[in-house]
Design a protein around this motif. Structure first.
Motif, PDB file in Angstrom:
ATOM      1  N   TYR A  47     -22.739  53.242  16.923  1.00  0.00           N
ATOM      2  CA  TYR A  47     -23.718  52.301  17.183  1.00  0.00           C
ATOM      3  C   TYR A  47     -24.566  53.047  18.465  1.00  0.00           C
ATOM      4  CZ  TYR A  47     -25.658  48.266  19.403  1.00  0.00           C
ATOM      5  OH  TYR A  47     -26.651  47.297  19.760  1.00  0.00           O
TER       6      TYR A  47
ATOM      7  N   GLU B 208     -24.583  49.087   8.299  1.00  0.00           N
ATOM      8  CA  GLU B 208     -23.106  49.653   8.383  1.00  0.00           C
ATOM      9  C   GLU B 208     -22.199  48.507   7.502  1.00  0.00           C
ATOM     10  OE1 GLU B 208     -22.210  52.443   9.227  1.00  0.00           O
ATOM     11  OE2 GLU B 208     -24.084  53.246   9.840  1.00  0.00           O
TER      12      GLU B 208
ATOM     13  N   TYR C 249     -26.596  44.934  11.444  1.00  0.00           N
ATOM     14  CA  TYR C 249     -25.692  45.805  11.553  1.00  0.00           C
ATOM     15  C   TYR C 249     -25.905  47.145  11.094  1.00  0.00           C
ATOM     16  CZ  TYR C 249     -22.409  41.685  12.634  1.00  0.00           C
ATOM     17  OH  TYR C 249     -21.617  40.680  13.234  1.00  0.00           O
TER      18      TYR C 249
ATOM     19  N   PRO D 160     -30.121  45.790  15.987  1.00  0.00           N
ATOM     20  CA  PRO D 160     -28.715  45.781  15.650  1.00  0.00           C
ATOM     21  C   PRO D 160     -27.906  45.538  16.739  1.00  0.00           C
ATOM     22  CG  PRO D 160     -30.170  47.809  14.892  1.00  0.00           C
ATOM     23  CD  PRO D 160     -31.199  46.966  15.750  1.00  0.00           C
ATOM     24  N   ARG D 161     -26.540  45.058  16.428  1.00  0.00           N
ATOM     25  CA  ARG D 161     -25.632  44.609  17.474  1.00  0.00           C
ATOM     26  C   ARG D 161     -24.434  45.520  17.197  1.00  0.00           C
ATOM     27  NH1 ARG D 161     -28.985  42.221  20.594  1.00  0.00           N
ATOM     28  NH2 ARG D 161     -29.277  39.922  20.298  1.00  0.00           N
ATOM     29  N   LEU D 162     -23.542  45.441  18.303  1.00  0.00           N
ATOM     30  CA  LEU D 162     -22.385  46.123  17.901  1.00  0.00           C
ATOM     31  C   LEU D 162     -21.530  45.823  16.805  1.00  0.00           C
ATOM     32  CD1 LEU D 162     -21.156  45.750  21.782  1.00  0.00           C
ATOM     33  CD2 LEU D 162     -21.675  47.994  20.499  1.00  0.00           C
ATOM     34  N   PRO D 163     -20.905  46.592  16.297  1.00  0.00           N
ATOM     35  CA  PRO D 163     -19.876  46.391  15.109  1.00  0.00           C
ATOM     36  C   PRO D 163     -19.023  45.312  15.598  1.00  0.00           C
ATOM     37  CG  PRO D 163     -20.053  48.542  15.363  1.00  0.00           C
ATOM     38  CD  PRO D 163     -20.564  48.239  16.575  1.00  0.00           C
TER      39      PRO D 163
ATOM     40  N   TRP E 182     -27.914  54.081  23.690  1.00  0.00           N
ATOM     41  CA  TRP E 182     -27.480  52.743  24.301  1.00  0.00           C
ATOM     42  C   TRP E 182     -26.317  52.770  25.316  1.00  0.00           C
ATOM     43  CZ3 TRP E 182     -22.775  50.071  23.929  1.00  0.00           C
ATOM     44  CH2 TRP E 182     -22.958  48.725  24.175  1.00  0.00           C
TER      45      TRP E 182
END
Length: 276
Positions: free
Chosen positions: A225, A16, A13, A199-202, A244
């Motif tokens: 993001y 974050e 993340y 990292p991935r979406l929140p 992105w």
């Protein structure tokens, strides 16, 4: 949570938010959070029995109604690997990985079984059965991926086999009603080219409660993001043009953006899938 798990959570993340305090934690979850796509491999043989162990893990995945509508094809021949790499857009890791597996949505086996038993099999002509087969193949493959990474091996999926489905089917000798859904590279990661956790979406974007939430509630998180991924692209020297969001929108901007997969329905029809 272990120190490794905290680190993986933070990378997943982008730092974050703090990692949640779980009542229970184990190294399986740490391994899952630590997944990364590996595209550089060293030429070191895999341990004896690796293929069979990964298939056993795959067969331990859930299967709708236990129909097991999937098969997997191991490709070791160097020339065939080279041709598949070209069909997949020139991805060298298809050629170089210690093991290359092609995961198949397979309605043929059940149809042949029904014929052998003198039973009707009209249901195989419906879209639902194709969806079941693709889901079964994906669940099985992910089990194999998790097993491989638990052994210290690296992996990466190859969706680009769908760019040229008929050519891939011809290369692999696939009969009607068998579709190469995607490939999977497995091998020893090259320590000189370490892969990072992307990292991935929140969770606030992908996690909904009770009913699907309005897009507007996610705009701020998506902007954040974009900034996070800008940093990742720069750090990894990926040369991605734009954010992105820009990159993702471009991927669906037109039929041409699908890189040949816009004709997938026609290809499936030619390969024996009625999809009623």
């Amino acid at each position: 949570m272990s120190e490794r798990g905290v680190a993986h959570f933070g990378e997943r993340y982008g730092g974050e938010g703090a990692a949640p305090r779980f009542a229970q934690w184990n190294e399986v979850i740490a391994s899952l959070l630590g997944h990364r796509s590996v595209r550089r491999y060293i030429q070191k043989p895999l341990p004896e029995g690796t293929l069979e162990l990964l298939v056993a893990a795959a067969q331990s995945a859930p299967s709708s109604s236990n129909l097991q509508l999937w098969s997997v094809l191991s490709v070791q021949d160097p020339d065939r690997r080279r041709r598949l790499a070209e069909l997949a857009g020139g991805q060298a890791h298809v050629r170089d990985a210690g093991l290359f597996l092609v995961w198949l949505a397979d309605l043929r086996r059940l149809g042949d079984l029904a014929k052998h038993r003198g039973a009707a099999h009209e249901g195989l002509d419906y879209l639902e059965m194709f969806v079941m087969a693709v889901v079964d193949a994906a669940l099985a493959a992910q089990n194999a991926l998790v097993a491989a990474e638990s052994l210290g091996l690296g992996t990466v999926y190859i969706g680009a086999l769908r760019n040229h489905p008929e050519a891939v089917a011809a290369e692999l000798g696939l009969p009607a009603q068998v579709f190469a859904a995607f490939g999977l590279c497995v091998g020893w990661p090259d320590p000189a080219a370490p892969a990072s956790i992307k990292p991935r979406l929140p969770q606030s974007v992908v996690l909904h409660h009770e009913q699907y939430g309005a897009f507007e509630r996610s705009v701020g998180a998506l902007d954040a993001y974009d900034r996070l991924m800008d940093g990742f692209y720069t750090k990894e020297r990926m040369g991605v043009q734009g954010s992105w969001s820009h990159h993702s929108a471009a991927r669906v901007a037109s039929a041409q953006s699908l890189r040949g997969r816009d004709r997938l329905r026609a290809a499936l029809s030619a390969m024996g899938f009625a999809l009623k």
